[in-house]
Design an enzyme around this catalytic site. Structure first.
Site, PDB file in Angstrom:
ATOM      1  CB  ILE A   1       3.444  -2.516  -7.363  1.00 51.00           C
ATOM      2  CG1 ILE A   1       2.850  -3.693  -8.149  1.00 51.00           C
ATOM      3  CG2 ILE A   1       2.686  -1.220  -7.670  1.00 51.00           C
ATOM      4  CD1 ILE A   1       1.467  -4.121  -7.694  1.00 51.00           C
TER       5      ILE A   1
ATOM      6  N   GLY B   1       0.869  -1.171   0.000  1.00 53.04           N
ATOM      7  CA  GLY B   1       0.000   0.000   0.000  1.00 53.04           C
ATOM      8  C   GLY B   1       0.900   1.212   0.000  1.00 53.04           C
ATOM      9  CD  GLU B   2       2.528   5.816  -0.290  1.00 53.94           C
ATOM     10  OE1 GLU B   2       2.376   5.331  -1.429  1.00 53.94           O
ATOM     11  OE2 GLU B   2       3.617   6.260   0.109  1.00 53.94           O
ATOM     12  CB  SER B   3       5.380   2.572   3.824  1.00 56.27           C
ATOM     13  OG  SER B   3       6.100   3.491   3.034  1.00 56.27           O
TER      14      SER B   3
ATOM     15  CB  CYS C   1       5.147  -4.117  -1.279  1.00 54.90           C
ATOM     16  SG  CYS C   1       5.637  -2.886  -2.504  1.00 54.90           S
TER      17      CYS C   1
ATOM     18  CD  GLU D   1      -0.090  -9.088  -2.041  1.00 53.15           C
ATOM     19  OE1 GLU D   1       0.936  -9.755  -1.817  1.00 53.15           O
ATOM     20  OE2 GLU D   1      -0.070  -7.865  -2.245  1.00 53.15           O
TER      21      GLU D   1
ATOM     22  CG  HIS E   1       2.487  -6.606  -4.287  1.00 49.58           C
ATOM     23  ND1 HIS E   1       1.621  -6.060  -3.379  1.00 49.58           N
ATOM     24  CD2 HIS E   1       3.339  -5.612  -4.623  1.00 49.58           C
ATOM     25  CE1 HIS E   1       1.920  -4.794  -3.159  1.00 49.58           C
ATOM     26  NE2 HIS E   1       2.962  -4.503  -3.907  1.00 49.58           N
TER      27      HIS E   1
HETATM   28  N1  GLN Z   1       6.839   2.289  -2.301  1.00 43.36           N
HETATM   29  C1  GLN Z   1       5.614   2.184  -1.543  1.00 43.36           C
HETATM   30  C2  GLN Z   1       5.786   2.718  -0.141  1.00 43.36           C
HETATM   31  O1  GLN Z   1       6.859   2.860   0.337  1.00 43.36           O
HETATM   32  C3  GLN Z   1       5.162   0.727  -1.456  1.00 43.36           C
HETATM   33  C4  GLN Z   1       4.497   0.282  -2.710  1.00 43.36           C
HETATM   34  C5  GLN Z   1       3.624  -0.936  -2.531  1.00 43.36           C
HETATM   35  O2  GLN Z   1       3.349  -1.401  -1.435  1.00 43.36           O
HETATM   36  N2  GLN Z   1       3.141  -1.458  -3.645  1.00 43.36           N
HETATM   37  O3  GLN Z   1       4.813   2.980   0.494  1.00 43.36           O
END
Ligand code: GLN
Length: 198
Positions: A141, A56-58, A85, A179, A177
């Site tokens: 991703i 997601g978005e860390s 990720c 999943e 990913h």
């Molecule tokens: N680069 C993103 C982050 O640091 C992670 C991308 C992802 O989870 N697909 O949040």
């Protein structure tokens, strides 16, 4: 109470439903019967056998972890951790070029958040994976990579840009990913690891 002996998916932001279905299928494949639940409350964490931290978005996931009082409960959790990720970023000890938030230090690794740059935001590759007979089809991703591992962290996969899979005890940390790639070996491997270690 909710979460007893379940696999929990941290459900604050990110690809939660994909992780729930992948774990449900992997659990079924292994002939096990373990519920998989979304986790949004700190009090559910100690009762889980494993917690997945999704992509997601860390920055967002970290902010919501802190807003929901989940930092300490996740750090103190002794079950399995399956981080993918953005989850890898959240689980790191420290980050390269990122000072806006402090990750959870669940494992002694340093992570570069957006290691592949804008030109190559996503790609797929068949990666040889330590312990698997055939390569794993990995979907990246905006993926992070690991630039340093502590002495007791085991490297499971590496590509020219950096380390992309590590484990330590019941923790499995991945850049990509699993999943969404319709290959359940990563989830099955993790379940086997946490169920055979105590
Ligand atoms: N680069 C993103 C982050 O640091 C992670 C991308 C992802 O989870 N697909 O949040």
């Amino acid at each position: 109470m909710a979460g007893n002996a379940a696999v929990g998916i941290l459900a604050l932001q990110g690809d939660v439903s994909e992780h729930i279905s992948a774990f449900e299928s992997a659990i079924r494949n292994l002939g096990l019967s373990i519920p998989v639940i979304p986790v949004r409350r700190a009090e559910d964490i100690p009762h889980l056998i494993a917690l997945a931290i999704p992509g997601g978005e860390s920055t967002t996931i970290m902010r919501l972890i802190d807003q929901n009082g989940m930092r300490r409960p996740i750090q103190q959790f002794e079950g399995g951790i399956f981080a993918t990720c953005a989850g890898m970023v959240v689980a790191a000890r420290d980050l390269v070029n990122e000072t806006r938030f402090t990750p959870l230090d669940l494992i002694d690794i340093t992570v570069n958040r957006n290691a592949f740059g804008r030109q190559r935001e996503s790609f797929e590759a068949d990666i040889p994976f330590n312990g698997f007979d055939t390569p794993f089809h990995a979907v990246f991703i905006r993926a992070p990579v690991i630039t340093r591992v502590g002495p007791d962290v085991t490297i499971l996969a590496e590509i020219p840009q950096g380390i992309i899979a590590v484990k330590k005890g019941k923790k499995l940390i991945l850049s990509f990913h699993p999943e969404i790639s319709h290959d359940l070996r990563m989830h099955e491997y993790f379940l086997n690891e946490i169920l055979t270690k105590n």
